[in-house]
Design a protein around this motif. Structure first.
Motif, PDB file in Angstrom:
ATOM      1  N   HIS A  31       0.814  -1.210   0.000  1.00  0.00           N
ATOM      2  CA  HIS A  31       0.000   0.000   0.000  1.00  0.00           C
ATOM      3  C   HIS A  31       0.854   1.270   0.000  1.00  0.00           C
ATOM      4  N   LEU A  34      -0.450   4.550  -1.566  1.00  0.00           N
ATOM      5  CA  LEU A  34      -1.838   4.952  -1.299  1.00  0.00           C
ATOM      6  C   LEU A  34      -2.066   6.459  -1.334  1.00  0.00           C
ATOM      7  N   HIS A  37      -2.685   7.225  -5.014  1.00  0.00           N
ATOM      8  CA  HIS A  37      -3.993   6.668  -5.405  1.00  0.00           C
ATOM      9  C   HIS A  37      -5.114   7.579  -4.899  1.00  0.00           C
ATOM     10  N   ASN A  41      -7.737   9.769  -7.245  1.00  0.00           N
ATOM     11  CA  ASN A  41      -9.185   9.560  -7.170  1.00  0.00           C
ATOM     12  C   ASN A  41      -9.932  10.825  -6.751  1.00  0.00           C
TER      13      ASN A  41
HETATM   14  C1  HEM Z   1     -11.870  -0.536  -6.740  1.00  0.00           C
HETATM   15  C2  HEM Z   1     -11.766   0.595  -6.040  1.00  0.00           C
HETATM   16  C3  HEM Z   1     -10.726   0.864  -4.992  1.00  0.00           C
HETATM   17  C4  HEM Z   1      -9.840   0.010  -4.383  1.00  0.00           C
HETATM   18  C5  HEM Z   1      -9.667  -1.481  -4.591  1.00  0.00           C
HETATM   19  C6  HEM Z   1      -9.077   0.820  -3.432  1.00  0.00           C
HETATM   20  C7  HEM Z   1      -8.057   0.346  -2.623  1.00  0.00           C
HETATM   21  C8  HEM Z   1      -7.383   1.071  -1.682  1.00  0.00           C
HETATM   22  C9  HEM Z   1      -6.334   0.574  -0.812  1.00  0.00           C
HETATM   23  C10 HEM Z   1      -5.807  -0.858  -0.802  1.00  0.00           C
HETATM   24  C11 HEM Z   1      -5.926   1.592  -0.018  1.00  0.00           C
HETATM   25  C12 HEM Z   1      -4.829   1.557   1.056  1.00  0.00           C
HETATM   26  C13 HEM Z   1      -5.471   1.416   2.426  1.00  0.00           C
HETATM   27  C14 HEM Z   1      -4.438   1.460   3.549  1.00  0.00           C
HETATM   28  O1  HEM Z   1      -3.283   1.048   3.354  1.00  0.00           O
HETATM   29  O2  HEM Z   1      -4.773   1.973   4.646  1.00  0.00           O
HETATM   30  C15 HEM Z   1      -6.715   2.769  -0.378  1.00  0.00           C
HETATM   31  C16 HEM Z   1      -6.603   3.999   0.219  1.00  0.00           C
HETATM   32  C17 HEM Z   1      -7.352   5.103  -0.115  1.00  0.00           C
HETATM   33  N1  HEM Z   1      -8.264   5.205  -1.149  1.00  0.00           N
HETATM   34 FE1  HEM Z   1      -8.837   3.686  -2.370  1.00  0.00          FE
HETATM   35  N2  HEM Z   1      -9.510   2.121  -3.515  1.00  0.00           N
HETATM   36  C18 HEM Z   1     -10.514   2.204  -4.449  1.00  0.00           C
HETATM   37  C19 HEM Z   1     -11.214   3.326  -4.818  1.00  0.00           C
HETATM   38  C20 HEM Z   1     -11.083   4.577  -4.255  1.00  0.00           C
HETATM   39  C21 HEM Z   1     -11.855   5.753  -4.619  1.00  0.00           C
HETATM   40  C22 HEM Z   1     -12.934   5.775  -5.688  1.00  0.00           C
HETATM   41  C23 HEM Z   1     -11.426   6.777  -3.826  1.00  0.00           C
HETATM   42  C24 HEM Z   1     -11.854   8.207  -3.761  1.00  0.00           C
HETATM   43  C25 HEM Z   1     -12.774   8.734  -4.517  1.00  0.00           C
HETATM   44  C26 HEM Z   1     -10.398   6.253  -2.962  1.00  0.00           C
HETATM   45  C27 HEM Z   1      -9.739   6.978  -2.008  1.00  0.00           C
HETATM   46  C28 HEM Z   1      -8.804   6.467  -1.133  1.00  0.00           C
HETATM   47  C29 HEM Z   1      -8.222   7.223  -0.031  1.00  0.00           C
HETATM   48  C30 HEM Z   1      -8.552   8.661   0.350  1.00  0.00           C
HETATM   49  C31 HEM Z   1      -7.306   6.376   0.603  1.00  0.00           C
HETATM   50  C32 HEM Z   1      -6.434   6.690   1.789  1.00  0.00           C
HETATM   51  C33 HEM Z   1      -7.147   6.190   3.037  1.00  0.00           C
HETATM   52  C34 HEM Z   1      -6.338   6.408   4.309  1.00  0.00           C
HETATM   53  O3  HEM Z   1      -5.305   7.066   4.291  1.00  0.00           O
HETATM   54  O4  HEM Z   1      -6.762   5.896   5.361  1.00  0.00           O
HETATM   55  N3  HEM Z   1     -10.202   4.917  -3.265  1.00  0.00           N
HETATM   56  N4  HEM Z   1      -7.578   2.436  -1.390  1.00  0.00           N
END
Ligand code: HEM
Length: 127
Positions: A31, A34, A37, A41
């Motif tokens: 991750h 992230l 990512h 998004n």
């Molecule tokens: C198939 C769709 C998606 C998958 C599989 C996915 C997967 C992930 C993963 C694996 C992480 C890392 C989590 C961690 O290490 O704590 C993450 C973080 C994040 N994602 Fe996604 N994501 C997707 C869609 C989205 C979308 C559509 C958005 C925003 C519109 C988004 C916003 C974020 C944000 C803001 C984080 C950071 C969260 C944090 O710091 O706690 N993601 N995502």
């Protein structure tokens, strides 16, 4: 083409790319990228789509060159910033920091332009 159409089309493609990126992170268990990512998004999918809705609601703006400029700058700066942030969190801060800095600065300037466009087009008409 209306500016809103451009926003909608690029936003959905960016959202798709961001989700594939998320799936890749989840699948690999790595991750590290992230923050990149998340920026892709939020800036390239949600914010761009929302701007498209605003432009669609304001037809004069939807055909203006300033709105087109605002959108093109937003898309380019989002890409530059995303690449920069991804490099930083992949262990290449020397390459990533200038890109993230430039991308971020352009995004702030471009947000100021968007603020001005929103303010101008939502001003109450003269009585
Ligand atoms: C198939 C769709 C998606 C998958 C599989 C996915 C997967 C992930 C993963 C694996 C992480 C890392 C989590 C961690 O290490 O704590 C993450 C973080 C994040 N994602 Fe996604 N994501 C997707 C869609 C989205 C979308 C559509 C958005 C925003 C519109 C988004 C916003 C974020 C944000 C803001 C984080 C950071 C969260 C944090 O710091 O706690 N993601 N995502």
């Amino acid at each position: 083409m209306q500016v809103s159409t451009l926003c909608f089309r690029i936003a959905v493609l960016t959202g798709l790319a961001g989700m594939v990126w998320g799936m890749a992170m989840a699948g690999s268990g790595d991750h590290a990228t992230l923050p990149a990512h998340a920026h892709l998004n939020l800036l390239g999918w949600l914010a761009l789509f929302a701007a498209g809705v605003f432009y669609r609601l304001h037809p004069a703006l939807d055909r203006s060159r300033l709105a087109l400029l605002q959108t093109i700058l937003w898309v380019l700066a989002t890409l530059v910033m995303t690449v920069g942030v991804a490099l930083i969190y992949s262990g290449r801060p020397d390459a990533g920091e200038p890109l993230a800095g430039i991308g971020g600065a352009v995004l702030v300037a471009d947000m100021l332009l968007f603020v001005a466009l929103v303010w101008r087009s939502t001003a109450a008409p003269a009585a």
